[in-house]
Design a protein around this motif. Structure first.
Motif, PDB file in Angstrom:
ATOM      1  N   PRO A  57      49.916  35.277  28.646  1.00  0.00           N
ATOM      2  CA  PRO A  57      48.367  35.034  28.686  1.00  0.00           C
ATOM      3  C   PRO A  57      47.563  35.246  30.160  1.00  0.00           C
ATOM      4  N   SER A  58      46.591  35.853  30.160  1.00  0.00           N
ATOM      5  CA  SER A  58      45.852  36.018  31.499  1.00  0.00           C
ATOM      6  C   SER A  58      44.465  35.392  31.597  1.00  0.00           C
ATOM      7  N   ASN A  59      44.267  34.612  32.347  1.00  0.00           N
ATOM      8  CA  ASN A  59      42.697  33.968  32.264  1.00  0.00           C
ATOM      9  C   ASN A  59      42.034  33.991  33.312  1.00  0.00           C
ATOM     10  N   SER A  60      42.499  34.997  34.229  1.00  0.00           N
ATOM     11  CA  SER A  60      41.580  35.672  35.339  1.00  0.00           C
ATOM     12  C   SER A  60      42.182  36.765  35.807  1.00  0.00           C
ATOM     13  N   ARG A  61      41.533  37.545  36.663  1.00  0.00           N
ATOM     14  CA  ARG A  61      41.727  38.791  37.184  1.00  0.00           C
ATOM     15  C   ARG A  61      43.010  38.988  37.980  1.00  0.00           C
ATOM     16  N   LYS A  62      43.503  37.961  38.566  1.00  0.00           N
ATOM     17  CA  LYS A  62      44.740  37.847  39.420  1.00  0.00           C
ATOM     18  C   LYS A  62      45.885  37.411  38.738  1.00  0.00           C
ATOM     19  N   TYR A 168      46.684  43.353  35.253  1.00  0.00           N
ATOM     20  CA  TYR A 168      46.605  42.883  36.502  1.00  0.00           C
ATOM     21  C   TYR A 168      45.719  43.533  37.540  1.00  0.00           C
ATOM     22  N   GLN A 169      45.115  42.608  38.182  1.00  0.00           N
ATOM     23  CA  GLN A 169      44.167  43.049  39.262  1.00  0.00           C
ATOM     24  C   GLN A 169      43.010  43.727  38.937  1.00  0.00           C
ATOM     25  N   GLY A 170      42.631  43.968  37.714  1.00  0.00           N
ATOM     26  CA  GLY A 170      41.569  44.776  37.231  1.00  0.00           C
ATOM     27  C   GLY A 170      42.293  46.286  36.778  1.00  0.00           C
ATOM     28  N   PHE A 171      43.596  46.314  36.721  1.00  0.00           N
ATOM     29  CA  PHE A 171      44.162  47.430  35.884  1.00  0.00           C
ATOM     30  C   PHE A 171      44.606  47.209  34.771  1.00  0.00           C
ATOM     31  N   THR A 172      44.388  48.040  33.975  1.00  0.00           N
ATOM     32  CA  THR A 172      45.017  47.816  32.593  1.00  0.00           C
ATOM     33  C   THR A 172      45.886  48.993  31.894  1.00  0.00           C
ATOM     34  N   LEU A 173      47.048  48.871  31.851  1.00  0.00           N
ATOM     35  CA  LEU A 173      48.118  49.950  31.196  1.00  0.00           C
ATOM     36  C   LEU A 173      48.405  49.649  29.964  1.00  0.00           C
ATOM     37  N   SER A 174      48.047  50.875  29.093  1.00  0.00           N
ATOM     38  CA  SER A 174      48.301  50.430  27.529  1.00  0.00           C
ATOM     39  C   SER A 174      49.044  51.751  27.210  1.00  0.00           C
ATOM     40  N   GLU A 256      38.982  48.250  36.035  1.00  0.00           N
ATOM     41  CA  GLU A 256      37.601  47.593  35.996  1.00  0.00           C
ATOM     42  C   GLU A 256      37.449  47.233  37.473  1.00  0.00           C
ATOM     43  N   PHE A 257      35.961  47.584  37.924  1.00  0.00           N
ATOM     44  CA  PHE A 257      35.688  47.222  39.347  1.00  0.00           C
ATOM     45  C   PHE A 257      35.330  45.596  39.306  1.00  0.00           C
ATOM     46  N   GLU A 258      35.539  45.180  40.620  1.00  0.00           N
ATOM     47  CA  GLU A 258      35.181  43.750  40.752  1.00  0.00           C
ATOM     48  C   GLU A 258      33.766  43.597  40.508  1.00  0.00           C
ATOM     49  N   ARG A 259      33.440  42.371  40.061  1.00  0.00           N
ATOM     50  CA  ARG A 259      31.928  41.779  39.799  1.00  0.00           C
ATOM     51  C   ARG A 259      31.112  41.969  41.088  1.00  0.00           C
ATOM     52  N   ARG A 260      31.778  41.361  42.227  1.00  0.00           N
ATOM     53  CA  ARG A 260      31.017  41.490  43.568  1.00  0.00           C
ATOM     54  C   ARG A 260      30.382  42.755  43.932  1.00  0.00           C
ATOM     55  N   LEU A 261      31.270  43.966  43.646  1.00  0.00           N
ATOM     56  CA  LEU A 261      30.787  45.117  44.313  1.00  0.00           C
ATOM     57  C   LEU A 261      29.830  45.667  43.089  1.00  0.00           C
ATOM     58  N   ILE A 262      29.964  45.376  41.754  1.00  0.00           N
ATOM     59  CA  ILE A 262      29.173  45.781  40.671  1.00  0.00           C
ATOM     60  C   ILE A 262      27.764  45.486  40.960  1.00  0.00           C
ATOM     61  N   ARG A 263      27.846  44.083  41.282  1.00  0.00           N
ATOM     62  CA  ARG A 263      26.346  43.327  41.398  1.00  0.00           C
ATOM     63  C   ARG A 263      25.727  43.988  42.720  1.00  0.00           C
ATOM     64  N   ARG A 264      26.404  44.214  43.730  1.00  0.00           N
ATOM     65  CA  ARG A 264      25.707  45.109  44.959  1.00  0.00           C
ATOM     66  C   ARG A 264      25.195  46.157  44.536  1.00  0.00           C
ATOM     67  N   LEU A 265      25.754  46.918  43.666  1.00  0.00           N
ATOM     68  CA  LEU A 265      25.156  48.334  43.069  1.00  0.00           C
ATOM     69  C   LEU A 265      24.068  48.264  42.098  1.00  0.00           C
TER      70      LEU A 265
END
Length: 315
Positions: A57-62, A168-174, A256-265
């Motif tokens: 299970p993954s509960n966070s981006r990291k 992991y770290q915003g990347f998803t491989l499926s 998936e880009f980080e939320r901090r960068l997305i909010r700035r845009l």
């Protein structure tokens, strides 16, 4: 189960269908031998299984997350009733629905090779259920129902799928893998293709003269063949192979880009996705022919791999 780390479902079914289109024998005095009517009956029974597992299970981006999805299905199909009773093997083979057999049955002939008479005419021969060899056409009364060689169905009996996913770290491989099995396909339609009216040569004879190992050594122009019996070779049950195959249908990598960068845009979502379809196929037919491929002149044309890159943006 295990705190929702494993969930799924199991479904079993029994479906009896009626009023299926099938040939119905008529009184010959009506002017017709048979008519297509809603009169067939069929039974399908089977089971379907679906499982979804959160292996890590993954509960966070990291955090590293690993998920796995599994599907499995089995279907047993049988035609229960038709109102047309064949009298010859040819009539039996031509029926869409065969009572006591599954839908899309694969029925072959025990091909026994070529023979040439004293006039130089070459005949295709077939072997009956008693082992006797005949050179009469398959449309004749000599070819009986019990002489037909039943292999199975061209419809998959077993189906399955695997969908692994790593985050992991915003990347998803499926990936997505599918399996179909328990059915048959024709893998030799080209070998016996002929054109008697044009005086051409059968592909197998041409292979023989070109020195291809295992080719039938007859080498006669097809104008010397008896055209009524040439279809026997193409109906040989040995022309059919198991059609089981496992396909790596797609591999997808997304970020998936980080939320901090997305909010700035000034946007709410931003992701990049790269996907490859039709990655690889393993086939049981011995020729590496893809059963899903489109056929050109009887030979499957390999399904090409496709590559897609996309940008998802949500304001």
């Amino acid at each position: 189960l295990f705190g929702y780390r494993l969930n799924g479902s199991v479904d079993a079914y029994r479906k009896y269908s009626t009023d299926i289109l099938t040939d119905v024998a008529l009184d010959i005095t009506s002017g017709f031998e048979d008519l297509l009517l809603n009169a067939g009956e069929m039974l399908n029974t089977g089971v379907e299984l679906q499982l979804n597992g959160r292996i890590l299970p993954s509960n966070s981006r990291k955090q590293l997350g690993i998920n796995l999805g599994l599907t499995f299905g089995y279907n047993h199909n049988k035609v229960k009733k038709v109102y047309f009773h064949p009298h010859t093997g040819s009539e039996f083979r031509s029926m869409e629905l065969k009572q006591g057999y599954p839908l899309n049955t694969v029925i072959g002939v025990d091909y026994a090779g070529y023979v040439t008479d004293d006039k130089g005419i070459t005949y295709g021969t077939w072997r009956d259920h008693n082992g006797e060899i005949h050179n009469t056409p398959l449309s004749s009364a000599d070819f009986k129902i019990e002489d037909c060689v039943y292999l199975g169905t061209s419809t998959p009996v077993w189906t399955g799928g695997i969908i692994p996913e790593i985050r992991y770290q915003g990347f998803t491989l499926s990936a997505m893998m599918h399996y179909y099995g328990g059915h048959y396909m024709n893998t030799d339609p080209r070998v016996w293709s002929i054109a008697p009216d044009k005086g051409g040569t059968a592909a197998s004879e041409l292979d023989f003269w070109n020195g291809v190992e295992g080719a039938v050594p007859n080498g006669y122009l097809t104008k010397y063949y008896d055209s009524r019996t040439m279809k026997i070779a193409s109906s040989d049950y040995r022309n059919y192979s198991r059609a089981d195959y496992l396909k790596l249908r797609s591999i997808t990598l997304s970020y998936e880009f980080e939320r901090r960068l997305i909010r700035r845009l000034g946007i709410s979502d931003l992701s990049l996705r790269f996907q490859v379809d039709n990655v690889a196929t393993w086939a049981r037919n011995g020729r590496s022919w893809d059963p899903e491929a489109t056929r050109m002149g009887g030979i499957p044309v390999k399904t090409p791999s496709t590559y897609t890159m996309s940008l998802f943006l949500n304001l």
